[in-house]
Design a protein around this motif. Structure first.
Motif, PDB file in Angstrom:
ATOM      1  N   GLN A 198       0.852  -1.267   0.095  1.00  0.00           N
ATOM      2  CA  GLN A 198      -0.194   0.018   0.108  1.00  0.00           C
ATOM      3  C   GLN A 198       0.849   1.144  -0.146  1.00  0.00           C
ATOM      4  OE1 GLN A 198      -2.248  -1.044   3.629  1.00  0.00           O
ATOM      5  NE2 GLN A 198      -3.970  -1.490   2.098  1.00  0.00           N
ATOM      6  N   SER A 202      -4.316   5.358  -0.893  1.00  0.00           N
ATOM      7  CA  SER A 202      -3.254   4.357  -0.540  1.00  0.00           C
ATOM      8  C   SER A 202      -2.701   4.570   0.874  1.00  0.00           C
ATOM      9  CB  SER A 202      -2.284   4.275  -1.484  1.00  0.00           C
ATOM     10  OG  SER A 202      -2.686   3.864  -2.703  1.00  0.00           O
ATOM     11  N   TRP A 250      -8.610  -2.152  -0.873  1.00  0.00           N
ATOM     12  CA  TRP A 250      -7.529  -1.381  -1.277  1.00  0.00           C
ATOM     13  C   TRP A 250      -6.932  -2.406  -2.471  1.00  0.00           C
ATOM     14  CZ3 TRP A 250      -2.615  -2.843  -2.396  1.00  0.00           C
ATOM     15  CH2 TRP A 250      -1.540  -1.698  -3.065  1.00  0.00           C
TER      16      TRP A 250
END
Length: 141
Positions: free
Chosen positions: A47, A62, A104
């Motif tokens: 991430q 992110s 994500w």
């Protein structure tokens, strides 16, 4: 041959309902923890590393996801380690960290697929069936 009891999950802090609060840490539980820790840490690292992008939206999303993911993961770990104030919420924090991390991952995949489709269309590349109008051929007919 492994006996049926080898795959039993051990109770943690009274979960499932009606089980004692004692920890009975089995080999499979230790293996699960040992293999899941690098996976969770790798996702948090991804991430951060993949936060690069044009504009501010993707990097912000992110980095916020990474921060939220790590915080929930640490809270779950403290709860599972029997920290008195977090023990009742450990499972919730664990699930929230998984939701943040997997969301994500899905957003990243969609982002990469749409960028690839846009790039192929701009370059006039053909999809799987050879039609120029086809969107990259990610989902062939």
């Amino acid at each position: 041959m492994i006996g049926a009891g080898a795959f039993r999950t051990d109770p943690v802090s009274g979960y499932p309902l009606g089980t004692p609060d004692a920890l009975d840490y089995a080999t499979l539980g230790a293996l699960h923890d040992g293999f899941s820790l690098p996976a969770f840490l790798g996702l948090a690292l991804a991430q951060v590393v993949l936060a690069r992008g044009r504009g501010w939206r993707w990097p912000t999303y992110s980095l916020l996801s990474a921060t939220t993911f790590v915080v929930f993961f640490l809270l779950a770990g403290q709860g599972f380690s029997q920290a008195e104030s977090l023990v009742d919420m450990a499972g919730l924090f664990q699930r929230l960290s998984v939701i943040v991390g997997w969301t994500w991952t899905v957003v990243l995949a969609v982002r990469l697929l749409t960028r690839r489709a846009a790039g192929c269309a701009t370059l006039g590349l053909r999809g799987w069936s050879g039609h120029e109008s086809e969107s990259v051929g990610v989902f062939p007919h």
